[in-house]
Design a protein around this motif. Structure first.
Motif, short mmCIF file in Angstrom:
data_model
loop_
_atom_site.label_atom_id
_atom_site.label_comp_id
_atom_site.label_asym_id
_atom_site.label_seq_id
_atom_site.Cartn_x
_atom_site.Cartn_y
_atom_site.Cartn_z
N TRP A 56 0.82 -1.21 0.00
CA TRP A 56 0.00 0.00 0.00
C TRP A 56 0.85 1.26 0.00
O TRP A 56 0.43 2.30 -0.53
CB TRP A 56 -0.97 -0.04 1.17
CG TRP A 56 -1.83 -1.26 1.11
CD1 TRP A 56 -1.91 -2.28 2.01
CD2 TRP A 56 -2.70 -1.63 0.03
NE1 TRP A 56 -2.77 -3.27 1.57
CE2 TRP A 56 -3.27 -2.89 0.36
CE3 TRP A 56 -3.06 -1.04 -1.17
CZ2 TRP A 56 -4.16 -3.55 -0.47
CZ3 TRP A 56 -3.95 -1.70 -2.02
CH2 TRP A 56 -4.49 -2.93 -1.66
N VAL A 57 2.06 1.18 0.55
CA VAL A 57 3.00 2.31 0.41
C VAL A 57 3.31 2.52 -1.07
O VAL A 57 3.33 3.67 -1.55
CB VAL A 57 4.29 2.05 1.21
CG1 VAL A 57 5.37 3.08 0.83
CG2 VAL A 57 4.02 2.12 2.71
N ARG A 58 3.55 1.43 -1.80
CA ARG A 58 3.85 1.55 -3.23
C ARG A 58 2.64 2.07 -4.00
O ARG A 58 2.78 2.91 -4.91
CB ARG A 58 4.29 0.18 -3.77
CG ARG A 58 5.59 -0.31 -3.18
CD ARG A 58 6.02 -1.66 -3.75
NE ARG A 58 7.19 -2.13 -3.01
CZ ARG A 58 7.18 -3.12 -2.12
NH1 ARG A 58 6.04 -3.78 -1.89
NH2 ARG A 58 8.26 -3.47 -1.47
N VAL A 59 1.46 1.60 -3.66
CA VAL A 59 0.24 2.06 -4.34
C VAL A 59 0.05 3.56 -4.14
O VAL A 59 -0.14 4.32 -5.10
CB VAL A 59 -1.00 1.29 -3.84
CG1 VAL A 59 -2.28 1.95 -4.34
CG2 VAL A 59 -0.95 -0.17 -4.29
N VAL A 60 0.10 4.00 -2.88
CA VAL A 60 -0.10 5.42 -2.58
C VAL A 60 0.99 6.25 -3.25
O VAL A 60 0.73 7.33 -3.80
CB VAL A 60 -0.12 5.66 -1.06
CG1 VAL A 60 -0.15 7.15 -0.75
CG2 VAL A 60 -1.33 4.98 -0.43
N SER A 61 2.22 5.77 -3.23
CA SER A 61 3.34 6.51 -3.83
C SER A 61 3.14 6.67 -5.33
O SER A 61 3.37 7.77 -5.89
CB SER A 61 4.66 5.79 -3.55
OG SER A 61 4.94 5.76 -2.17
#
Length: 299
Positions: A56-61
């Motif tokens: 989810w860090v990658r998605v939001v980023s």
């Protein structure tokens, strides 16, 4: 009764995002792209994949990076929009250059902070993508050929998308989730073909207004259609190369090839209007969604 004043800048930015970024399109694209790329990379190692906090860090980023790039494009295209899109927020004054630049700076800080919870490599990779976006904005402002020649512009601007893909895959490698190998390169080519399919599709039409930025205006409608279809074929070929050893389930995403086949036939048969965009968007959404589902089911 006391009336509480609502700060105008956040409201203006929110209106800009809802109109020009269209979260239901861009955020969905970013979400499915990351899930498909990460899930496929993990599944190809023979490990069961499930989304994690790092996912989810990658998605939001990635979603914030796409918004970052959209804001840069708004400022970069201001002179073009004054002529061809006079209702755009920056042209009408619904948002200002200063407000957009402030939002760009805030996004940079948030994205860096998010990835600092993962690894220094993740921070460097995502900032490299954002930095390239800023470099492009400067380059297009200074170079008329880069700004005005459609195919040259694509060649110069596309790497920012590639850098975001490298960020997702590279952060997986840095975390020890996957080991870098040829699968990663093919996955990045697959994602490139998916993106370039819809990029050419939305700028391919039989007719073009003077000054319109269409690939078909440069190379002709038939050639542009051939390139559009060719990128879809490239994406399907990458899927076969990667997942054919897994049997019918591994080839499930290839079913979406029916959409560009139909889109090609319709465009060439009607000889009017543009490429049927629902088919192109369906190919993107269907391919990434099925890749993510496949990643969950394969191991």
């Amino acid at each position: 009764m006391t009336t509480v004043a609502v700060p105008q800048v956040p409201v203006r930015l929110a209106r800009f995002v809802l109109r020009m970024f269209r979260p239901h399109i861009y955020a969905t694209y970013g979400l499915l792209w990351v899930l498909a790329l990460e899930g496929s990379a993990v599944a190809l190692t023979g490990t069961a994949w499930r989304p994690s906090g790092a996912t989810w860090v990658r998605v939001v980023s990635v979603v914030l990076a796409l918004l970052f790039l959209r804001m840069l494009d708004e400022e970069k295209d201001l002179e073009y929009d004054r002529v061809h899109h006079p209702d755009r927020p920056l042209v009408t004054g619904a948002i200002s250059v200063v407000e957009l630049r402030g939002a760009v700076a805030a996004i940079t800080v948030v994205v860096a902070a998010l990835n600092a919870t993962q690894s220094a490599t993740a921070v460097l990779l995502v900032l490299a993508a954002l930095g390239y976006g800023i470099l492009l904005a400067v380059l297009e402002r200074l170079s008329a050929p880069v700004r005005d020649r459609q195919l040259l512009n694509l060649a110069v601007t596309y790497p920012v998308q590639l850098l975001l893909g490298v960020y997702v895959y590279g952060s997986l490698v840095a975390a020890g989730t996957v080991t870098a190998d040829w699968h990663g390169a093919v996955l990045l080519v697959l994602c490139a073909c998916v993106f370039l399919h819809v990029e050419f599709a939305r700028k391919t039409a039989w007719e073009a207004e003077p000054g319109a930025r269409l690939y078909s205006a440069r190379i002709g409608p038939r050639r542009s259609a051939g390139v559009t279809a060719g990128f879809a074929a490239g994406a399907v070929g990458c899927q076969v190369l990667l997942f054919a050893p897994y049997g019918p389930l591994g080839l499930l995403p290839c079913l979406t090839a029916a959409l560009p086949v139909w889109g090609t036939r319709r465009f060439l048969a009607t000889r009017r209007g543009g490429w049927p965009l629902p088919a192109a968007m369906g190919f993107v959404v269907g391919t990434y969604l099925l890749l993510a589902v496949e990643a969950v089911l394969l191991p």
